[in-house]
Write a protein that holds these residues in place. Sequence first.
Motif, mmCIF file in Angstrom:
data_model
loop_
_atom_site.group_PDB
_atom_site.id
_atom_site.type_symbol
_atom_site.label_atom_id
_atom_site.label_comp_id
_atom_site.label_asym_id
_atom_site.label_seq_id
_atom_site.Cartn_x
_atom_site.Cartn_y
_atom_site.Cartn_z
ATOM 1 N N THR A 5 4.659 -13.509 -6.167
ATOM 2 C CA THR A 5 5.230 -12.826 -7.716
ATOM 3 C C THR A 5 3.925 -12.731 -8.027
ATOM 4 O OG1 THR A 5 7.358 -14.618 -8.084
ATOM 5 C CG2 THR A 5 6.336 -13.292 -10.413
ATOM 6 N N ARG A 6 3.186 -13.474 -8.755
ATOM 7 C CA ARG A 6 1.708 -13.060 -8.892
ATOM 8 C C ARG A 6 1.061 -12.191 -8.896
ATOM 9 N NH1 ARG A 6 -2.194 -18.014 -9.613
ATOM 10 N NH2 ARG A 6 -0.777 -18.753 -11.270
ATOM 11 N N SER A 7 1.614 -11.627 -7.177
ATOM 12 C CA SER A 7 0.063 -10.665 -6.982
ATOM 13 C C SER A 7 0.779 -9.153 -6.973
ATOM 14 C CB SER A 7 0.481 -10.197 -4.915
ATOM 15 O OG SER A 7 1.645 -9.921 -4.199
ATOM 16 N N ASN A 8 2.548 -9.144 -7.415
ATOM 17 C CA ASN A 8 2.599 -7.938 -8.253
ATOM 18 C C ASN A 8 3.249 -8.278 -9.330
ATOM 19 O OD1 ASN A 8 3.890 -6.811 -5.211
ATOM 20 N ND2 ASN A 8 5.153 -8.945 -5.184
ATOM 21 N N HIS A 9 2.414 -8.798 -10.269
ATOM 22 C CA HIS A 9 2.378 -8.615 -11.202
ATOM 23 C C HIS A 9 1.410 -7.280 -11.923
ATOM 24 C CE1 HIS A 9 2.088 -10.026 -15.625
ATOM 25 N NE2 HIS A 9 2.588 -10.704 -15.877
ATOM 26 N N ILE A 10 1.902 -6.640 -12.516
ATOM 27 C CA ILE A 10 1.321 -5.089 -12.815
ATOM 28 C C ILE A 10 0.449 -5.292 -14.121
ATOM 29 C CG2 ILE A 10 1.246 -2.588 -13.446
ATOM 30 C CD1 ILE A 10 2.564 -3.311 -10.261
ATOM 31 N N GLY A 11 0.576 -6.103 -15.014
ATOM 32 C CA GLY A 11 0.531 -6.403 -16.125
ATOM 33 C C GLY A 11 -1.088 -7.309 -16.337
ATOM 34 N N ARG A 12 -0.637 -7.843 -15.400
ATOM 35 C CA ARG A 12 -2.033 -8.441 -14.709
ATOM 36 C C ARG A 12 -3.533 -7.646 -13.703
ATOM 37 N NH1 ARG A 12 0.652 -13.427 -12.964
ATOM 38 N NH2 ARG A 12 1.197 -14.552 -15.002
ATOM 39 N N LYS A 13 -2.683 -6.928 -13.124
ATOM 40 C CA LYS A 13 -3.155 -6.195 -12.319
ATOM 41 C C LYS A 13 -4.195 -4.971 -12.970
ATOM 42 C CE LYS A 13 -1.220 -6.064 -8.318
ATOM 43 N NZ LYS A 13 -0.476 -5.400 -6.679
ATOM 44 N N ILE A 14 -3.668 -4.762 -13.833
ATOM 45 C CA ILE A 14 -3.840 -3.328 -15.185
ATOM 46 C C ILE A 14 -4.611 -3.986 -16.166
ATOM 47 C CG2 ILE A 14 -3.141 -2.625 -17.516
ATOM 48 C CD1 ILE A 14 -0.220 -1.825 -15.679
ATOM 49 N N SER A 15 -4.553 -4.884 -16.536
ATOM 50 C CA SER A 15 -5.440 -6.375 -17.511
ATOM 51 C C SER A 15 -7.237 -6.800 -16.169
ATOM 52 C CB SER A 15 -5.565 -7.340 -17.404
ATOM 53 O OG SER A 15 -6.102 -8.592 -18.303
ATOM 54 N N ARG A 16 -6.849 -6.478 -15.224
ATOM 55 C CA ARG A 16 -8.252 -6.750 -14.407
ATOM 56 C C ARG A 16 -8.731 -5.375 -14.247
ATOM 57 N NH1 ARG A 16 -12.378 -9.376 -14.047
ATOM 58 N NH2 ARG A 16 -12.805 -9.761 -11.850
ATOM 59 N N LEU A 17 -8.447 -4.577 -13.675
ATOM 60 C CA LEU A 17 -8.910 -3.409 -13.533
ATOM 61 C C LEU A 17 -9.359 -2.869 -14.559
ATOM 62 C CD1 LEU A 17 -6.235 -1.927 -11.432
ATOM 63 C CD2 LEU A 17 -8.324 -1.836 -10.603
ATOM 64 N N ARG A 18 -8.856 -2.565 -15.841
ATOM 65 C CA ARG A 18 -9.693 -1.912 -17.437
ATOM 66 C C ARG A 18 -10.407 -3.114 -17.909
ATOM 67 N NH1 ARG A 18 -9.665 -5.104 -21.147
ATOM 68 N NH2 ARG A 18 -7.650 -6.314 -20.532
ATOM 69 N N GLU A 19 -10.746 -5.019 -17.156
ATOM 70 C CA GLU A 19 -11.788 -5.282 -17.583
ATOM 71 C C GLU A 19 -12.816 -5.295 -16.197
ATOM 72 O OE1 GLU A 19 -10.628 -9.170 -16.755
ATOM 73 O OE2 GLU A 19 -9.466 -9.524 -18.726
ATOM 74 N N GLU A 65 -0.929 3.808 -7.026
ATOM 75 C CA GLU A 65 -0.774 3.502 -6.189
ATOM 76 C C GLU A 65 -2.293 2.480 -5.494
ATOM 77 O OE1 GLU A 65 -0.631 7.153 -6.103
ATOM 78 O OE2 GLU A 65 1.115 6.762 -5.689
ATOM 79 N N ALA A 66 -3.622 3.429 -6.621
ATOM 80 C CA ALA A 66 -4.270 1.858 -6.375
ATOM 81 C C ALA A 66 -4.136 0.551 -7.540
ATOM 82 C CB ALA A 66 -5.854 2.868 -7.029
ATOM 83 N N ILE A 67 -3.409 0.612 -8.719
ATOM 84 C CA ILE A 67 -3.364 -0.548 -9.774
ATOM 85 C C ILE A 67 -1.886 -1.261 -8.919
ATOM 86 C CG2 ILE A 67 -1.709 -0.686 -11.590
ATOM 87 C CD1 ILE A 67 -2.643 1.441 -12.574
ATOM 88 N N LYS A 68 -1.283 -0.416 -8.382
ATOM 89 C CA LYS A 68 0.453 -0.994 -7.623
ATOM 90 C C LYS A 68 -0.383 -1.710 -6.278
ATOM 91 C CE LYS A 68 3.646 1.631 -8.231
ATOM 92 N NZ LYS A 68 5.421 2.234 -8.055
ATOM 93 N N ASN A 69 -1.696 -1.562 -5.605
ATOM 94 C CA ASN A 69 -1.993 -2.324 -4.650
ATOM 95 C C ASN A 69 -2.814 -3.150 -4.734
ATOM 96 O OD1 ASN A 69 0.009 -0.719 -2.737
ATOM 97 N ND2 ASN A 69 -1.191 0.686 -2.376
ATOM 98 N N PHE A 70 -3.137 -2.842 -6.228
ATOM 99 C CA PHE A 70 -4.626 -4.087 -6.389
ATOM 100 C C PHE A 70 -4.870 -5.214 -6.200
ATOM 101 C CE2 PHE A 70 -7.149 -6.603 -9.598
ATOM 102 C CZ PHE A 70 -8.236 -6.070 -8.951
ATOM 103 N N SER A 71 -5.760 -6.252 -5.216
ATOM 104 C CA SER A 71 -6.336 -7.358 -5.133
ATOM 105 C C SER A 71 -7.813 -7.667 -5.690
ATOM 106 C CB SER A 71 -5.063 -7.654 -3.913
ATOM 107 O OG SER A 71 -6.221 -7.803 -3.059
ATOM 108 N N GLU A 72 -7.243 -8.604 -6.334
ATOM 109 C CA GLU A 72 -8.729 -9.485 -6.492
ATOM 110 C C GLU A 72 -9.740 -9.527 -4.897
ATOM 111 O OE1 GLU A 72 -10.439 -11.876 -9.602
ATOM 112 O OE2 GLU A 72 -8.736 -11.103 -10.584
#
Length: 136
Positions: A5-19, A65-72
């Motif tokens: 669930t955490r890895s598919n959390h789009i909002g967190r991915k947006i937040s991290r990419l924005r940062e 796709e980059a946002i959806k597939n993003f992982s730290e």
Amino acid sequence: MSTQTRSNHIGRKISRLRELKDMKQEALAQALGTSQQTISAIENSETVDEEKLIEIAKVLGLSVEAIKNFSEEAVFTYFNTFYDNSQGTVGNYNICNFNPLDKLMESVEQNKTLYERLLESEREKISYLEKLLNSK
């Protein structure tokens, strides 16, 4: 909350990419014509409307796709694959392993030596011609 669930959390991915892009919520909000509170709500949402995601991706300079597939983990793995090899490069970037000023000074010294040799050669020619003229 599970890892899946955490890895598919789009909002967190947006937040991290924005940062990672060194962008504040206010800047993203302004670019999207919305409020900082709306961006905060988006970043706290597990899912994001596809049209809004397209707009956000455009502002961040990324694909959806980059946002959806993003992982730290992938980011760290990517950067950890760079290493210093014996050929003076890291990744695709060349590293200068000598002092350019030293090379410039070597070149100046070589030119000076060559010029002095040229002058000496010309002096020898003049001396030889003078001897020829005096002998006649």
